[in-house]
Design a protein around this motif. Structure first.
Motif, PDB file in Angstrom:
ATOM      1  N   ARG A   1      54.137  41.360  44.295  1.00 50.05           N
ATOM      2  CA  ARG A   1      55.159  40.721  43.451  1.00 50.05           C
ATOM      3  C   ARG A   1      56.542  40.772  44.087  1.00 50.05           C
ATOM      4  NH1 ARG A   1      51.953  39.282  39.842  1.00 50.05           N
ATOM      5  NH2 ARG A   1      50.472  40.606  38.794  1.00 50.05           N
TER       6      ARG A   1
ATOM      7  N   ARG B   1      49.694  36.775  44.227  1.00 50.23           N
ATOM      8  CA  ARG B   1      50.138  36.784  42.823  1.00 50.23           C
ATOM      9  C   ARG B   1      49.239  35.904  41.956  1.00 50.23           C
ATOM     10  NH1 ARG B   1      55.371  37.275  45.336  1.00 50.23           N
ATOM     11  NH2 ARG B   1      55.545  35.022  45.546  1.00 50.23           N
TER      12      ARG B   1
ATOM     13  N   HIS C   1      46.142  35.231  42.337  1.00 51.00           N
ATOM     14  CA  HIS C   1      44.834  35.869  42.163  1.00 51.00           C
ATOM     15  C   HIS C   1      44.937  37.292  41.613  1.00 51.00           C
ATOM     16  CE1 HIS C   1      42.606  32.575  43.915  1.00 51.00           C
ATOM     17  NE2 HIS C   1      43.465  32.536  44.906  1.00 51.00           N
ATOM     18  N   ASN C   2      46.145  37.699  41.231  1.00 51.47           N
ATOM     19  CA  ASN C   2      46.386  39.009  40.616  1.00 51.47           C
ATOM     20  C   ASN C   2      46.064  40.199  41.514  1.00 51.47           C
ATOM     21  OD1 ASN C   2      47.363  37.969  38.127  1.00 51.47           O
ATOM     22  ND2 ASN C   2      45.244  37.521  37.553  1.00 51.47           N
TER      23      ASN C   2
ATOM     24  N   GLU D   1      47.472  43.228  43.617  1.00 47.06           N
ATOM     25  CA  GLU D   1      48.700  44.022  43.609  1.00 47.06           C
ATOM     26  C   GLU D   1      49.117  44.419  45.018  1.00 47.06           C
ATOM     27  OE1 GLU D   1      50.672  44.524  41.110  1.00 47.06           O
ATOM     28  OE2 GLU D   1      49.399  43.617  39.596  1.00 47.06           O
TER      29      GLU D   1
ATOM     30  N   VAL E   1      43.648  45.836  43.024  1.00 43.65           N
ATOM     31  CA  VAL E   1      43.965  44.901  41.960  1.00 43.65           C
ATOM     32  C   VAL E   1      44.520  45.629  40.741  1.00 43.65           C
ATOM     33  CG1 VAL E   1      42.327  43.139  42.705  1.00 43.65           C
ATOM     34  CG2 VAL E   1      41.575  44.923  41.138  1.00 43.65           C
ATOM     35  N   GLN E   2      44.466  46.949  40.768  1.00 42.67           N
ATOM     36  CA  GLN E   2      44.892  47.749  39.630  1.00 42.67           C
ATOM     37  C   GLN E   2      46.368  48.113  39.662  1.00 42.67           C
ATOM     38  OE1 GLN E   2      42.831  48.501  37.054  1.00 42.67           O
ATOM     39  NE2 GLN E   2      41.346  47.202  38.103  1.00 42.67           N
TER      40      GLN E   2
END
Length: 169
Positions: free
Chosen positions: A87, A99, A101-102, A104, A126-127
């Motif tokens: 981000r 971002r 595809h989420n 992190e 991804v967490q």
């Protein structure tokens, strides 16, 4: 970690099995990892030949196994990518994809052997952001060299054992 990986790679086991064991050790060592993969290329075509994948979630089949854009960028540049917080950082086109595809955080390192690039090591989180640190990138760069040589040696050994026309003097 390096000792364990060297020990695995030094044993006479199929490369796929060895890389699966390396992934197991990586998950034990880097608990921040959610998914990891070795993406091996065909030495003749450069296309993806094999993916050795592991995820913390056993039913992680509904999503892509890795971020293709990150892998493509590493393969084309032959340089590692590490994004600690998708981000807030990273190459713009890569960060945007992460971002969407989420993801992190992500780290991807080329497996560069003696003669060519044989694939990549890919890990993501991804967490949570900041899943990987600078020390992790150094470790993965070292692992990448060791694994690339092991893959090249396995391929050479396979070629030699299947080619009856080779004569040794």
């Amino acid at each position: 970690m390096l000792y364990r990986v060297s020990d695995i790679l030094g044993k006479n086991v199929p490369i796929k099995e060895a890389l699966q064991k390396v992934l197991d050790h990586l998950f034990d060592f880097l608990r921040r990892m959610d998914r990891g993969a070795f993406i091996l290329l065909d030495p003749d075509t450069g296309e993806v030949r094999e993916i050795i994948f592991r995820s913390k979630k056993s039913a992680d089949k509904s999503v892509d196994l890795f971020c293709k854009e990150v892998v493509d960028e590493v393969l084309s540049r032959r340089k590692a990518i590490a994004v600690s917080d998708a981000r807030a950082e990273g190459p713009e086109e890569i960060a945007d994809t992460l971002r969407v595809h989420n993801f992190e955080s992500v780290m991807c390192v080329p497996l560069v052997g003696v003669s060519q690039i044989v694939g990549v090591i890919y890990v993501d989180s991804v967490q949570r952001p900041f899943g990987f640190q600078k020390e992790d990138l150094s470790l993965f760069m070292d692992l990448g060299h060791r694994i690339a040589y092991a893959v090249e040696n396995a391929r050479l050994s396979s070629e030699l054992s299947t080619s009856p026309d080779l004569l040794f003097c």
